[in-house]
Design an enzyme around this catalytic site. Sequence first.
Site, PDB file in Angstrom:
ATOM      1  N   GLY A 164       1.848  13.084 -32.710  1.00  0.00           N
ATOM      2  CA  GLY A 164       1.809  11.510 -32.243  1.00  0.00           C
ATOM      3  C   GLY A 164       2.883  10.757 -33.050  1.00  0.00           C
ATOM      4  O   GLY A 164       4.084  11.055 -33.260  1.00  0.00           O
ATOM      5  N   TYR A 169     -13.856   1.252 -37.257  1.00  0.00           N
ATOM      6  CA  TYR A 169     -12.648   1.575 -37.100  1.00  0.00           C
ATOM      7  C   TYR A 169     -11.861  -0.016 -37.304  1.00  0.00           C
ATOM      8  O   TYR A 169     -10.616  -0.061 -38.143  1.00  0.00           O
ATOM      9  CB  TYR A 169     -12.420   1.743 -35.745  1.00  0.00           C
ATOM     10  CG  TYR A 169     -10.640   2.028 -35.553  1.00  0.00           C
ATOM     11  CD1 TYR A 169      -9.852   2.707 -36.266  1.00  0.00           C
ATOM     12  CD2 TYR A 169     -10.156   1.097 -34.673  1.00  0.00           C
ATOM     13  CE1 TYR A 169      -8.517   3.076 -35.866  1.00  0.00           C
ATOM     14  CE2 TYR A 169      -8.664   1.130 -34.342  1.00  0.00           C
ATOM     15  CZ  TYR A 169      -7.952   2.270 -35.123  1.00  0.00           C
ATOM     16  OH  TYR A 169      -6.691   2.182 -34.827  1.00  0.00           O
TER      17      TYR A 169
END
Length: 318
Positions: free
Chosen positions: A51, A201
């Site tokens: 990524g 998160y």
Amino acid sequence: MTLTKCEKRGRATRWISSSLSHTVKNFFRPPWTSVERLEGKTVVITGANTGIGKHTAADLAKRGAKIIMACRDMEKAQAAAKEIIESSGNDDVVCMKLDLADTKSIREFAQAINQGESKLNILINNAGVMMCPYGKTADGFELQIGINHMGHFLLTYLLLDLIKRSAPARIVNVSSMIHSWGSINLEDINSEKSYDKQKAYAQSKLANVLFTRSLVQRLQGTGVTAYSLHPGVVQTDLWRHLSGPQRFLMKFASPFTKSSAQGAQTTIYCAVEPALEKESGGYYSDCAPANCSSAGKNDVLAQKLWELSCQMLNITWE
């Protein structure tokens, strides 16, 4: 208050929509480019095997830096390193084991860096997990706060003396605009009383911004600068824990999302842009200054999080 599954999915969908709205707004901004070279510089990048981290490593390798890929999966890391060496023409790319979910691994990695490297000019705290099912690290931290914040907090602490000796140097913390939806639950930071993966998160990403803010205050006069950033809505495997409807929304909006290479640009900008050499503590998006949330500017909250992090990691960091 306990949210129903429908309410949780609705809130997560609003998060995604908000992120995409931000991305679309900046979609036609001219891309940032730089010919800045990094010969003689050493860079550590966490999560560099895939990524954004992998593309960041590839770009900085092309600029001539020594790249240390700090990764949990060494097989994937070695494969990524081979690709980066071949594409960049830079043989000075190495992989080292780092599991941010285990403080023992973090300490072993930091010890190896401190003993084996004479300098560390750029530390990029990139690795992370996103909206995963509830779990705990080897030290009992909830996975998202444990990996995204606590792991990088400890890593930075252990490498800071070397970074200071390497000044001018930079520390780059990859956050997210989702931090603006977050709050820090100082009484239950590990979400043991209740767990909402989206909320956890957002908390971890807000922690990245607050950590950067507190860090900058302690770095004044050292020649070390620090930055946090939002990479954009990027198509990576971090989205694997989204629900079916959320994945459909992402697929529908894919023309306005970023590739990993595009998502890496703000990280690279913060790592190399000469204009930032005298700037520190800023929050960036699309290779430009951006506004973080009011909570991200709260120095009282930042200090409380700093003290709690030190306490939970059993370190003294004034």
